[in-house]
Design a protein around this motif. Structure first.
Motif, PDB file in Angstrom:
ATOM      1  N   LEU A 330     -28.834  -2.220 103.803  1.00  0.00           N
ATOM      2  CA  LEU A 330     -29.699  -2.434 104.958  1.00  0.00           C
ATOM      3  C   LEU A 330     -28.895  -2.557 106.239  1.00  0.00           C
ATOM      4  N   GLU A 331     -29.527  -2.211 107.352  1.00  0.00           N
ATOM      5  CA  GLU A 331     -28.942  -2.384 108.681  1.00  0.00           C
ATOM      6  C   GLU A 331     -29.731  -3.457 109.415  1.00  0.00           C
ATOM      7  N   VAL A 332     -29.022  -4.441 109.957  1.00  0.00           N
ATOM      8  CA  VAL A 332     -29.659  -5.574 110.620  1.00  0.00           C
ATOM      9  C   VAL A 332     -28.919  -5.904 111.910  1.00  0.00           C
ATOM     10  N   PRO A 333     -29.551  -6.664 112.803  1.00  0.00           N
ATOM     11  CA  PRO A 333     -28.820  -7.095 114.002  1.00  0.00           C
ATOM     12  C   PRO A 333     -27.591  -7.911 113.623  1.00  0.00           C
ATOM     13  N   ASP A 334     -26.543  -7.803 114.416  1.00  0.00           N
ATOM     14  CA  ASP A 334     -25.345  -8.587 114.166  1.00  0.00           C
ATOM     15  C   ASP A 334     -25.708 -10.063 114.108  1.00  0.00           C
ATOM     16  N   PRO A 335     -25.306 -10.776 113.049  1.00  0.00           N
ATOM     17  CA  PRO A 335     -25.707 -12.184 112.908  1.00  0.00           C
ATOM     18  C   PRO A 335     -25.138 -13.099 113.983  1.00  0.00           C
ATOM     19  N   GLN A 336     -24.098 -12.654 114.681  1.00  0.00           N
ATOM     20  CA  GLN A 336     -23.501 -13.491 115.716  1.00  0.00           C
ATOM     21  C   GLN A 336     -24.192 -13.334 117.071  1.00  0.00           C
ATOM     22  N   GLY A 337     -25.103 -12.360 117.202  1.00  0.00           N
ATOM     23  CA  GLY A 337     -25.831 -12.216 118.452  1.00  0.00           C
ATOM     24  C   GLY A 337     -26.281 -10.796 118.686  1.00  0.00           C
ATOM     25  N   ALA A 338     -27.441 -10.639 119.363  1.00  0.00           N
ATOM     26  CA  ALA A 338     -28.031  -9.320 119.558  1.00  0.00           C
ATOM     27  C   ALA A 338     -27.152  -8.417 120.401  1.00  0.00           C
ATOM     28  N   ALA A 339     -26.369  -8.980 121.305  1.00  0.00           N
ATOM     29  CA  ALA A 339     -25.541  -8.164 122.197  1.00  0.00           C
ATOM     30  C   ALA A 339     -24.470  -7.400 121.444  1.00  0.00           C
ATOM     31  N   ARG A 340     -24.212  -7.780 120.205  1.00  0.00           N
ATOM     32  CA  ARG A 340     -23.146  -7.150 119.422  1.00  0.00           C
ATOM     33  C   ARG A 340     -23.653  -5.958 118.613  1.00  0.00           C
ATOM     34  N   GLY A 341     -24.925  -5.589 118.785  1.00  0.00           N
ATOM     35  CA  GLY A 341     -25.452  -4.425 118.084  1.00  0.00           C
ATOM     36  C   GLY A 341     -25.925  -4.742 116.679  1.00  0.00           C
ATOM     37  N   THR A 342     -25.722  -3.818 115.754  1.00  0.00           N
ATOM     38  CA  THR A 342     -26.179  -3.986 114.378  1.00  0.00           C
ATOM     39  C   THR A 342     -25.017  -3.851 113.410  1.00  0.00           C
ATOM     40  N   VAL A 343     -25.230  -4.314 112.196  1.00  0.00           N
ATOM     41  CA  VAL A 343     -24.246  -4.191 111.124  1.00  0.00           C
ATOM     42  C   VAL A 343     -24.951  -3.674 109.879  1.00  0.00           C
ATOM     43  N   VAL A 344     -24.217  -2.994 109.026  1.00  0.00           N
ATOM     44  CA  VAL A 344     -24.743  -2.509 107.756  1.00  0.00           C
ATOM     45  C   VAL A 344     -24.212  -3.392 106.640  1.00  0.00           C
ATOM     46  N   GLY A 345     -25.094  -3.849 105.785  1.00  0.00           N
ATOM     47  CA  GLY A 345     -24.704  -4.699 104.671  1.00  0.00           C
ATOM     48  C   GLY A 345     -25.065  -4.072 103.343  1.00  0.00           C
ATOM     49  N   HIS A 346     -24.259  -4.347 102.326  1.00  0.00           N
ATOM     50  CA  HIS A 346     -24.505  -3.863 100.972  1.00  0.00           C
ATOM     51  C   HIS A 346     -24.398  -5.060 100.035  1.00  0.00           C
ATOM     52  N   GLY A 347     -25.434  -5.345  99.284  1.00  0.00           N
ATOM     53  CA  GLY A 347     -25.353  -6.455  98.343  1.00  0.00           C
ATOM     54  C   GLY A 347     -26.712  -6.858  97.813  1.00  0.00           C
ATOM     55  N   THR A 348     -26.694  -7.504  96.671  1.00  0.00           N
ATOM     56  CA  THR A 348     -27.939  -7.958  96.057  1.00  0.00           C
ATOM     57  C   THR A 348     -28.607  -9.046  96.887  1.00  0.00           C
ATOM     58  N   GLU A 349     -27.832  -9.767  97.721  1.00  0.00           N
ATOM     59  CA  GLU A 349     -28.431 -10.865  98.483  1.00  0.00           C
ATOM     60  C   GLU A 349     -29.525 -10.401  99.441  1.00  0.00           C
ATOM     61  N   TYR A 350     -29.520  -9.109  99.810  1.00  0.00           N
ATOM     62  CA  TYR A 350     -30.547  -8.626 100.733  1.00  0.00           C
ATOM     63  C   TYR A 350     -31.872  -8.333 100.025  1.00  0.00           C
ATOM     64  N   ALA A 351     -31.825  -8.133  98.720  1.00  0.00           N
ATOM     65  CA  ALA A 351     -33.039  -7.835  97.966  1.00  0.00           C
ATOM     66  C   ALA A 351     -34.003  -9.021  97.900  1.00  0.00           C
ATOM     67  N   PRO A 352     -33.556 -10.230  97.526  1.00  0.00           N
ATOM     68  CA  PRO A 352     -34.513 -11.352  97.512  1.00  0.00           C
ATOM     69  C   PRO A 352     -35.049 -11.690  98.889  1.00  0.00           C
ATOM     70  N   ALA A 353     -34.298 -11.378  99.959  1.00  0.00           N
ATOM     71  CA  ALA A 353     -34.829 -11.596 101.300  1.00  0.00           C
ATOM     72  C   ALA A 353     -36.099 -10.776 101.509  1.00  0.00           C
ATOM     73  N   GLN A 354     -36.103  -9.528 101.014  1.00  0.00           N
ATOM     74  CA  GLN A 354     -37.301  -8.709 101.122  1.00  0.00           C
ATOM     75  C   GLN A 354     -38.422  -9.259 100.230  1.00  0.00           C
ATOM     76  N   GLY A 355     -38.033  -9.784  99.058  1.00  0.00           N
ATOM     77  CA  GLY A 355     -39.028 -10.410  98.201  1.00  0.00           C
ATOM     78  C   GLY A 355     -39.668 -11.628  98.840  1.00  0.00           C
ATOM     79  N   SER A 356     -38.859 -12.438  99.526  1.00  0.00           N
ATOM     80  CA  SER A 356     -39.387 -13.634 100.193  1.00  0.00           C
ATOM     81  C   SER A 356     -40.327 -13.246 101.333  1.00  0.00           C
ATOM     82  N   GLY A 357     -39.938 -12.230 102.106  1.00  0.00           N
ATOM     83  CA  GLY A 357     -40.802 -11.771 103.182  1.00  0.00           C
ATOM     84  C   GLY A 357     -42.117 -11.237 102.666  1.00  0.00           C
ATOM     85  N   ALA A 358     -42.063 -10.476 101.575  1.00  0.00           N
ATOM     86  CA  ALA A 358     -43.285  -9.943 100.984  1.00  0.00           C
ATOM     87  C   ALA A 358     -44.173 -11.056 100.448  1.00  0.00           C
ATOM     88  N   ALA A 359     -43.548 -12.070  99.830  1.00  0.00           N
ATOM     89  CA  ALA A 359     -44.333 -13.203  99.333  1.00  0.00           C
ATOM     90  C   ALA A 359     -45.052 -13.911 100.470  1.00  0.00           C
TER      91      ALA A 359
END
Length: 363
Positions: A330-359
């Protein structure tokens, strides 16, 4: 449709089952806390393909499991389970697994899953309170709505308990689940929920930290059970060697379940046929509080080939009847601040985040 599936990935190719496309979007009853009820709500909503299965490999869609009848929660275990402290031996790597996707796109968590369409029709209730258990959270990030006083932390290795999120993982997870729009990024799966967080790991965990049996985690659970957390997202790896620590975690999550919360745990990043030590917590021989009734496990599939499990993601294994999968690139805003653009992450930790949002969309 959303490539969540109410099944562990199976070895056969997709097909043969039913997928719920969900123009009949419905919200779950307000007081339907059990995981099976949430899974059924996601199926009705069109946010999941529903089925059963186990093992690892491709994703299979089958008819949804019948919802279980809610039972009266037990607030404390009769006999705490004994959680094996030793992790399984390493397994040979799975073959025919997709590579990480270098450019998944700003809205992969929405378009691949179909949550963009559902989100328009059915935004989460403003009163839904997801709790994120991680190594920290950047509470001043412009994409997050974290009311004052909604943080809780413990001192680890001399670190201040609420020190932000130097590694950024907790912030990225919270943005995916419930972040608001930032620049060209259109927001998380839901953007109305009021977030809460608990720091329970060191700022930069290298995998060696083990949860102690000191009661701190249970104190956190007492606090958020009183605050009525609705969804508890545990994307990070929580490990322990002392069986007493495992028993304490079981009691803590049981308290949250008794207060009406659904737990959403990542399956882990070891590439095994069974979920991580934490993700399989309620699926041992002893589960006196029926914690598994309030427990979902989420593994990661490729954002380019969403019918294929990522090689690093643990499969659903013993949690096959309470398991979902979602994109892990997934690609998300840089966690340190919006002015830093976006970052791409790879990992299972992003999957439950989508599950929590859907719930949050169906509670």
């Amino acid at each position: 449709m959303l490539w969540f599936t109410c099944s562990a990935p199976g070895t056969e190719p997709p097909g043969g089952g039913r997928a719920w496309h969900g123009d009949n979007m419905e919200r779950m009853p307000k007081h339907a806390p059990l995981a099976r009820g949430v899974m059924l709500g996601l199926c009705i909503a069109g946010l999941v393909g529903c089925g059963g299965g186990g093992g690892g490999g491709n994703v299979r869609s089958d008819p949804p499991p019948a919802p279980s009848t809610p039972e009266t929660p037990v607030t404390s275990p009769v006999t705490p389970p004994v959680i094996p402290p030793v992790e399984p031996e390493p397994e040979p790597p799975r073959t025919d697994v997709p590579p990480p996707v270098p450019f998944p796109g700003l809205d992969a968590h929405l378009t691949i899953t179909g949550a963009d369409k559902v989100r328009i029709r059915n935004q989460a209730d403003d009163n839904i309170r997801p709790l994120f258990i991680a190594a920290g959270l950047n509470t001043v990030h412009p994409g997050l709505q974290v009311p004052g006083g909604n943080g809780w932390g413990i001192t680890i290795n001399g670190e201040p308990p609420l020190v932000g999120d130097p590694a950024g993982e907790g912030t990225k997870v919270a943005l995916i689940a419930g972040g608001g729009s930032v620049g060209m990024w259109s927001g998380g799966v839901t953007s109305s929920a009021r977030l809460m967080f608990a720091k329970i790991l060191p700022n930069r965990d290298d995998g060696t930290y083990r949860m102690p049996a000191n009661g701190d985690f249970e104190s956190m659970a007492d606090h958020y059970a009183t605050q009525r957390a609705d969804i508890v997202n545990v994307s990070t790896a929580v490990r322990w060697d002392d069986p007493a620590a495992g028993d304490g975690l079981y009691r803590a999550f049981s308290k949250l379940a008794a207060s009406g919360a659904v737990m959403v745990a990542g399956s882990g990043d070891e590439g095994r046929s069974q979920p991580s030590q934490l993700a399989r917590l309620p699926f041992g021989a002893s589960d006196p509080n029926r914690l598994r009734d309030a427990w979902l496990v989420v593994g990661a599939v490729s954002s380019e080939f969403p019918d294929r499990m990522h090689g690093w993601s643990n499969a659903c294994g013993v949690a096959k009847d309470s398991c979902l999968v979602a994109p892990g690139d997934l690609e998300v805003p840089d966690p340190q601040g919006a002015a830093r653009g976006t970052v791409v992450g790879h990992g299972t930790e992003y999957a439950p985040a989508q599950g929590s949002g859907a719930a949050a969309l169906v509670l």
